[in-house]
Scaffold this active site. Structure first.
Site, PDB file in Angstrom:
ATOM      1  N   LYS A 108     -30.146-113.749  74.300  1.00 32.10           N
ATOM      2  CA  LYS A 108     -31.402-113.465  74.979  1.00 32.10           C
ATOM      3  C   LYS A 108     -32.536-114.321  74.461  1.00 32.10           C
ATOM      4  CE  LYS A 108     -31.225-108.989  73.182  1.00 32.10           C
ATOM      5  NZ  LYS A 108     -31.658-107.608  73.014  1.00 32.10           N
TER       6      LYS A 108
ATOM      7  N   ASP B 188     -32.429 -94.344  70.123  1.00 34.34           N
ATOM      8  CA  ASP B 188     -32.770 -95.053  68.892  1.00 34.34           C
ATOM      9  C   ASP B 188     -32.939 -94.070  67.723  1.00 34.34           C
ATOM     10  OD1 ASP B 188     -32.663 -97.429  70.258  1.00 34.34           O
ATOM     11  OD2 ASP B 188     -34.829 -97.653  70.427  1.00 34.34           O
TER      12      ASP B 188
END
Length: 183
Positions: free
Chosen positions: A72, A168
């Site tokens: 990315k 997360d």
């Protein structure tokens, strides 16, 4: 625009543009296929663009993908973020190295993160807009999350985490995530 290798993470690059500023504001080229190609990357490999907006203190990550992984390009288009990359490629000369960056709208620097590296960031300003360009379609079944506060990684997050996703918050340790990724 110039490309600079990131010494801590093999195959990672910073693409630093030259913003042109005047009384109106600024203009900056944020992607240049020739510069990307000059470091051996295929500029046409990037097929999906996304953007996230985060309030100050929001923490996103650490994320990576199983299987073939995901390369990315990451840029903070507005505001400022503390960006983290962890090399989790077992065949890499920089395996388990970490690198930290401050990306901001002032510099418009783009970070290239090779497939197999975990990535996360924390918004240092509110808001902070982060743009991502990835090299393959996102498949949630391949998502791997690692605890942002894993003691083995000891990442020096600059602010207390004011908010993060449930995924997360409940992420496994690095050791557990690597074991899951391999199974």
């Amino acid at each position: 625009m110039k490309a600079t290798e990131v010494p801590e993470i093999a195959g990672a690059y910073l693409f630093e543009p030259t913003p042109h500023a005047d009384e109106r504001g600024f203009f900056s080229r944020t992607f240049d296929a020739d510069v990307v190609r000059s470091v051996g990357l295929d500029p046409h490999a990037f097929i999906q663009d996304s953007v996230s907006r985060s309030a100050r203190g929001v923490l996103r990550g650490l994320h990576l993908r199983s299987g073939a992984g995901e390369a990315k390009l990451v840029r903070c288009s507005y505001g400022k973020i503390f960006d983290v990359v962890v090399d989790l490629r077992t065949d890499s000369p920089t395996y388990r190295n970490r690198a930290f960056f401050e990306l901001s709208d002032e510099t418009q620097t783009t970070l290239y993160i090779p497939a197999g590296c975990a990535h996360g960031f924390q918004a240092l300003t509110g808001p902070a807009d982060t743009s991502y360009r990835i090299d393959r379609p996102h498949d949630p079944a391949e998502d791997v999350t690692i605890a942002f506060d894993d003691p083995e990684l000891a990442i020096p997050w600059p602010l207390p985490a004011t908010s993060m996703s449930d995924r997360d918050r409940k992420a496994p340790s690095l050791a557990e995530a690597l074991a899951q990724r391999e199974s």
